[in-house]
Design a protein around this motif. Sequence first.
Motif, PDB file in Angstrom:
ATOM      1  N   ILE A  59       4.621 -43.887 -48.904  1.00  0.00           N
ATOM      2  CA  ILE A  59       3.246 -44.207 -48.501  1.00  0.00           C
ATOM      3  C   ILE A  59       2.237 -43.733 -49.542  1.00  0.00           C
ATOM      4  CG2 ILE A  59       1.424 -43.689 -46.817  1.00  0.00           C
ATOM      5  CD1 ILE A  59       3.668 -43.536 -44.681  1.00  0.00           C
ATOM      6  N   VAL A  60       2.358 -42.467 -49.957  1.00  0.00           N
ATOM      7  CA  VAL A  60       1.387 -41.931 -50.926  1.00  0.00           C
ATOM      8  C   VAL A  60       1.511 -42.653 -52.268  1.00  0.00           C
ATOM      9  CG1 VAL A  60       2.768 -40.019 -51.898  1.00  0.00           C
ATOM     10  CG2 VAL A  60       0.282 -39.784 -51.695  1.00  0.00           C
ATOM     11  N   ASN A  61       2.709 -43.106 -52.593  1.00  0.00           N
ATOM     12  CA  ASN A  61       2.916 -43.877 -53.821  1.00  0.00           C
ATOM     13  C   ASN A  61       2.154 -45.200 -53.760  1.00  0.00           C
ATOM     14  OD1 ASN A  61       4.480 -44.174 -56.415  1.00  0.00           O
ATOM     15  ND2 ASN A  61       5.163 -45.998 -55.346  1.00  0.00           N
ATOM     16  N   ASP A  62       2.205 -45.855 -52.605  1.00  0.00           N
ATOM     17  CA  ASP A  62       1.488 -47.128 -52.430  1.00  0.00           C
ATOM     18  C   ASP A  62      -0.028 -46.923 -52.456  1.00  0.00           C
ATOM     19  OD1 ASP A  62       3.883 -48.408 -52.272  1.00  0.00           O
ATOM     20  OD2 ASP A  62       3.540 -49.330 -50.315  1.00  0.00           O
ATOM     21  N   ILE A  63      -0.483 -45.780 -51.955  1.00  0.00           N
ATOM     22  CA  ILE A  63      -1.925 -45.483 -51.975  1.00  0.00           C
ATOM     23  C   ILE A  63      -2.439 -45.430 -53.412  1.00  0.00           C
ATOM     24  CG2 ILE A  63      -3.680 -43.723 -51.482  1.00  0.00           C
ATOM     25  CD1 ILE A  63      -2.021 -43.004 -48.948  1.00  0.00           C
ATOM     26  N   TYR A  64      -1.693 -44.751 -54.269  1.00  0.00           N
ATOM     27  CA  TYR A  64      -2.114 -44.606 -55.668  1.00  0.00           C
ATOM     28  C   TYR A  64      -1.801 -45.836 -56.520  1.00  0.00           C
ATOM     29  CZ  TYR A  64      -3.479 -39.715 -55.252  1.00  0.00           C
ATOM     30  OH  TYR A  64      -4.146 -38.551 -54.904  1.00  0.00           O
ATOM     31  N   ASP A  65      -0.938 -46.724 -56.011  1.00  0.00           N
ATOM     32  CA  ASP A  65      -0.495 -47.885 -56.806  1.00  0.00           C
ATOM     33  C   ASP A  65      -1.149 -49.200 -56.406  1.00  0.00           C
ATOM     34  OD1 ASP A  65       1.116 -46.400 -58.381  1.00  0.00           O
ATOM     35  OD2 ASP A  65       3.014 -47.204 -57.681  1.00  0.00           O
TER      36      ASP A  65
END
Length: 281
Positions: A59-65
Amino acid sequence: MDLSKKILAYIKITRPLNVLITFLVVLVAILISQNEQIDLYTILLASIAASLVAAAGNIVNDIYDIESDKISHPNRVLVLGTLNKTEVKLEYLILNFISAIISINLSQTLFAIVFISALLLFIYSAYLKKIPLIGNITIALLTGLAFIYGGFTSGNPVAAIVPAVFAFLINLIREIVKDIQDIEGDTKAGVITFPIKFGFKKSKILILIITISLILYTLYPFITELYKIEYFVVIMVFVNPLLILSLKILFDPKKENNLSVVSNMLKFNMMLGLIAIYLGK
């Protein structure tokens, strides 16, 4: 928006297949490492805690990506707007919180590993991903750490070292392949990955070196009689031929667009490696 679509979006953003793989990795790590019988309740809780951390990390990866995903992965939840940042940030916090509660009730060591993993996943998404190779190594290390986590759950972390190294190497290869796959999106988002900085050719050479190292490493547990013949058979019949096939696809100019195939092959091959280790114990 339809409630069922919202629920599906909350599930989709965690990348359920990757979450399931994390669950199985920890499960196999526990079974491989155990010296004495562990109750099913502990095994399941430990595996669930690790899976939730992985889900939160996705989830946090998708937020930054978001910006790079508009090009590389346009069907992801945040890009489509099915969920907004506030909603997924709340999901991220809840998943990490539940994982922390589960792990601290199992042991302080498992809680420490869960906490370190969650922290590293956040730092990776926010900062390390933008540093060539460092981000790839971080994710590969976290995959290996899942085995060590399973080893500590069973009270025998030393037995988890061999599968941890295997997981580290095969995931390092896959991370570099994924970076090649995402070159266009990462370039526009200002993310400087190894393939962007050093090019496709040098990235393939690096993958070749790591893959050869991995193939040689797979022979070590059998030569040293750490694992039985069953391990050797699965490794030589399935795992290593698939590694060689992935290299063939990667280096074939006619198949350069098949990077997603290579990535999925590596993911599948990791599961075959786990089966080999389990059968060979």
